[in-house]
Design a protein around this motif. Structure first.
Motif, mmCIF file in Angstrom:
data_model
loop_
_atom_site.group_PDB
_atom_site.id
_atom_site.type_symbol
_atom_site.label_atom_id
_atom_site.label_comp_id
_atom_site.label_asym_id
_atom_site.label_seq_id
_atom_site.Cartn_x
_atom_site.Cartn_y
_atom_site.Cartn_z
ATOM 1 N N MET A 249 85.174 24.643 36.458
ATOM 2 C CA MET A 249 85.012 26.081 36.668
ATOM 3 C C MET A 249 85.991 26.573 37.732
ATOM 4 O O MET A 249 86.650 27.609 37.535
ATOM 5 N N ILE A 253 88.884 29.352 37.042
ATOM 6 C CA ILE A 253 88.930 30.600 37.819
ATOM 7 C C ILE A 253 90.286 30.712 38.518
ATOM 8 O O ILE A 253 90.945 31.757 38.477
ATOM 9 N N ILE A 258 89.657 31.696 32.932
ATOM 10 C CA ILE A 258 88.249 32.016 32.737
ATOM 11 C C ILE A 258 88.077 33.369 32.068
ATOM 12 O O ILE A 258 87.040 33.651 31.475
ATOM 13 N N ARG A 264 85.308 31.346 28.336
ATOM 14 C CA ARG A 264 84.353 31.763 29.364
ATOM 15 C C ARG A 264 82.913 31.282 29.102
ATOM 16 O O ARG A 264 82.264 30.689 29.956
ATOM 17 N N GLU B 359 77.021 34.895 31.304
ATOM 18 C CA GLU B 359 78.005 35.803 31.890
ATOM 19 C C GLU B 359 77.649 36.055 33.364
ATOM 20 O O GLU B 359 78.543 36.092 34.231
ATOM 21 N N VAL B 362 78.814 33.068 35.380
ATOM 22 C CA VAL B 362 80.255 33.056 35.656
ATOM 23 C C VAL B 362 80.605 34.102 36.719
ATOM 24 O O VAL B 362 81.404 33.849 37.613
ATOM 25 N N LEU B 365 79.827 32.852 40.092
ATOM 26 C CA LEU B 365 80.783 31.824 40.519
ATOM 27 C C LEU B 365 82.141 32.435 40.837
ATOM 28 O O LEU B 365 82.815 32.004 41.785
ATOM 29 N N GLU B 366 82.547 33.431 40.067
ATOM 30 C CA GLU B 366 83.815 34.125 40.364
ATOM 31 C C GLU B 366 83.721 34.802 41.726
ATOM 32 O O GLU B 366 84.668 34.775 42.516
ATOM 33 N N ALA B 369 84.017 32.274 44.402
ATOM 34 C CA ALA B 369 85.371 31.732 44.554
ATOM 35 C C ALA B 369 86.305 32.735 45.235
ATOM 36 O O ALA B 369 87.284 32.339 45.863
#
Lengths: 400, 370
Positions: A249, A253, A258, A264, B359, B362, B365-366, B369
């Motif tokens: 992941m 990213i 992603i 995704r 979704e 993610v 997590l985005e 990050a």
């Protein structure tokens, strides 16, 4: 219930850190003196560490930049060495364990044969007693580390009159004995060999190399395989080792891949599966802390982790598109650390068909879970109850 | 690190199991035309509220039991395993909304009534099933006393039986929370032909209905409630996976074909072994999410979304495999297999699809990050 792992200020960790400050750049022999190459073993070999303490020691070893002892000498420290604590003699423990714990004598597992891996009980290598030693003849294959191992953990048939599983015995053999030939196998990755085949031609093995009693080989081997499978219930891409879905992941990213909707959703699925494997690792840790023996959760865990690793590696590779079909280890960025054997997604991808072959094929694991966990009927084996020497005839009849 | 249930958890689970085993009877639903009212929906409720289950996580200051989300899933696991029909889901949803959006006075007024059997519901989604916080599906306007609500909501669980419904409505460009009494003039509740007949799901239409605004309404209320509802659905789903696995294993040991129990064939064995692995995995995720919510852990939202996406997706597959293993008899209305299949299917839509929760995973997590 508590999912917090021991923190930086944990007094147990601070003690370990102090030792590393006083002993910079230690050898594995020095770590073994501390009991830290197999911390969960009882003294004098280990320190009787519970799962949390073992986790702390492992983390601190990794921080020094060293590879973990049980990835260097997996068979000695994880799968097989502990059997000596239960089944070995005092003389065997003194002879074999110090070298294993210091990672100076690497071990290998001489189990699978060309005629059968899933049906391990049908193995054909024989060990014939002659006075104060055994004479071993046979052909082993898919043996990791055989090309640099000092000690081989051998399963061989000592009594062909008995049914297949009952006539097997386990030996600890010197891999430098006359009559042993090791040939590396070039696997489909084309990289440095993981596997070898081993020919045993009239190899003379002293009688005191027998582990446990004659006929106990199957039982001990099954315990060792369960331990091995528990060790593989980790989120790494190949058998619990190497990068995880968190790394996948992060890489997707960091590269912006992603945002591809076809990547995704699958990345999220892989991430969730990876977290599940992490939780199952914690459950195994808890069971060990609470003194519960390793049961079939190892088979169940490996059943989940092997295809998970394959899906992850495939996704990493697909994120590159056609460029991934060129030999290039730089698939996705990975943090700089000692990964051991699986240090990049490219190698992991071309290697991972082995995930569902090694240490029990996926089909064998599904059988184990169905039969031992769910109590469904065992697969019929017309050879199971016959004296082994008659089974080759039965197999021939069945083929007709 | 201690990934084990305490003796208290196990005791709670055992007593809940005893209750549902004795009291839940799905057989009335195995005749075409039946609905939740035939299967003890009201009868079970008086006992469930007496046991305090609807107030289990409500703080003791508001008359609840003040227990953790791990305790909660011990109970939801049992109601989910047996598909126990009752207005528990709707009441939990309404109570959590009130807990998050109500003022101290409002919480003191409403929440203690849960132990007397108060039934609630939460109306969030619009008629398209969207939880979009900018959609003007219901609009609030100040009135002489309180507010008037106008509009429609759908997919409201347990609305027809609720004593009061918490409704999200647009006020000054944002969604606030309002409480509406079930007998209020202008409120119309229609029971939908929801395919999962172990649950009551409704559409509500509001024509200038009197409502009281929950005074601490803010944009964090719904995410907070939603994470807890994810946990409830995920816990139901994980327990349901185990239930359909156990049923299929028992059947595969009994049913004979070609001279052997069908569970002797690898085509069946391997499907069941795969479900066994998934069942362990879903249970582990649910327990982790319950712990994370109880501890207010920084990964709690992530854990809840992971649990709901995985457990509901896998529940769908497990209930389908269960019918396949039973063969054609599992396709009939008189068997309970379809009740699980439909519960699973509906659980994977009620709060959005598993893909929508992935979704969320993610995005979290985005965000981490960045």
């Amino acid at each position: 219930m508590d999912f917090n792992l021991p923190g930086e200020d944990d007094p147990r960790r601070i003690k370990v850190q102090q030792w590393f400050e006083n002993n910079p750049n230690p050898t594995y022999a020095q770590l073994a003196e501390q009991g830290w190459t197999a911390p969960n073993w009882p003294a004098p070999w280990g320190v009787g560490a519970d799962a949390e303490m073992q986790w702390i020691i492992d983390q601190e070893i990794l921080r020094t930049g060293l590879e973990l002892p049980y990835t260097i000498n997996a068979i000695g420290l994880n799968q097989c060495g502990q059997s000596l604590l239960t089944y070995g003699t005092e003389a065997q423990r003194k002879k074999f364990l110090p070298g294993a714990l210091a990672c100076e004598e690497i071990w290998c597992m001489l189990f699978s044969e060309p005629s059968g891996g899933s049906d391990l009980g049908a193995l054909r290598t024989t060990a014939r007693r002659e006075g104060d030693h055994y004479i071993v003849n046979g052909h082993k294959i898919w043996t990791s580390a055989a090309d640099h191992a000092a000690v081989g953990v051998l399963v061989a048939r000592t009594d062909p009159e008995k049914p297949k599983h009952k006539g097997l015995s386990m030996f600890l053999i010197d891999m430098n004995s006359p009559g042993i030939t090791v040939n590396p196998i070039v696997d489909m990755t084309g990289e440095k060999n993981e596997y070898n085949e081993v020919f045993l031609d009239n190899v003379k093995v002293p009688a005191d190399a027998l582990l446990g009693r004659e006929g106990e080989g199957w039982k001990i081997a099954m315990e060792q395989l369960q331990t091995e499978r528990v060790g593989m219930t980790k989120p790494g891409v190949v058998w619990g080792m190497g990068p995880t879905a968190r790394d996948l992941m992060d890489g997707l990213i960091a590269t912006g891949r992603i945002s591809d909707p076809l990547i995704r959703d699958e990345a999220a699925k892989a991430y969730v599966e990876g977290e599940i494997l992490r939780l199952l690792t914690y459950r195994n840790m808890t069971n060990r802390i609470n003194g519960k023996p390793a049961g079939f959760e190892g088979s169940a865990g490996k059943m989940l982790s092997s295809p998970h690793g394959q899906r992850m590696a495939d996704l990493a590779k697909r994120s590159q598109g056609v460029a991934g079909m060129i030999r290039d280890p730089d698939v996705l960025p990975l943090p700089d650390k000692k990964w051991g054997m699986f240090s990049d997604w490219d190698y992991a991808y071309w290697f991972c068909p082995a995930n569902t072959l090694g240490v029990g094929t996926q089909e064998v694991l599904l059988n184990v879970v169905a039969e031992r966990v769910l109590g469904l009927p065992r697969d019929p084996d017309p050879t199971a109850k016959l004296p082994f020497f008659e089974t080759t005839k039965t197999t021939a009849r069945a083929a007709e | 690190m201690d990934f084990a249930l305490s003796n208290d958890h196990v005791f709670l689970q055992d007593s809940a199991a005893k209750f549902v085993n004795e009291q839940v009877d799905l057989s009335p639903l195995l005749r075409p035309g039946a609905d939740v009212s035939h299967a003890g929906y009201d009868r079970l409720w008086s006992q469930i509220s007496e046991l305090g289950w609807s107030a289990i996580t409500v703080p003791e200051a508001y008359g609840g039991l003040g227990m953790s989300y791990i305790d909660l899933i011990m109970i939801i696991g049992e109601t989910g395993r047996t598909l126990a029909p009752s207005p528990l889901f709707g009441t939990l949803a309404g109570a959590w909304a009130m807990q998050a959006a109500g003022s101290d006075r409002q919480k003191s007024e409403w929440l203690p009534k849960l132990s007397d059997g108060l039934k609630l519901a939460l109306a969030m989604a619009n008629e398209n099933g969207s939880y979009d916080s900018t959609a003007p599906d219901v609009v609030a306007e100040p009135a002489k006393e309180g507010f008037k609500l106008k509009g429609a909501k759908s997919f409201v669980v347990d609305a027809a039986s609720a004593d009061a419904i918490v409704v999200s409505a647009m006020l000054d460009g944002r969604k606030d929370f309002f409480i509406v009494n079930s007998g209020a003039p202008g409120l119309d509740v229609e029971i939908l032909e929801w395919r999962d007949i172990t649950r009551q799901v409704c559409k509500i239409t509001l024509s200038d209905v009197n409502a009281e605004r929950l005074e601490e309404s803010n944009d964090q209320v719904w995410p907070w409630v939603r994470d807890r509802l994810y946990l409830v659905l995920a816990a139901e789903s994980a327990a349901g996976i185990k239930a359909v696995l156990d049923d299929a294993v028992d059947y595969a040991k009994e049913r004979i074909a070609f001279g052997r129990p069908i569970g002797a064939f690898q085509a069946i064995k391997h499907q069941l072994a795969n479900i066994a692995g998934v069942s362990e995995a879903a249970a582990a995720l649910v327990q982790y999410a319950a712990w994370a919510l109880s501890e207010n852990d920084q990964r709690a939202s992530l854990a809840a979304a992971m649990a709901q996406s995985y457990a509901s997706e896998q529940y769908k597959q497990a209930t389908h495999r269960n019918i396949q293993i039973f063969g054609a008899i599992g396709f009939t209305w008189e068997m309970k297999n379809h009740l699980y299949y439909k519960r699973a299917r509906c659980n994977a839509e009620l709060l959005g699809s598993p893909a929508s929760q992935r979704e969320q995973v993610v995005r979290i997590l985005e965000h981490e990050a960045a």
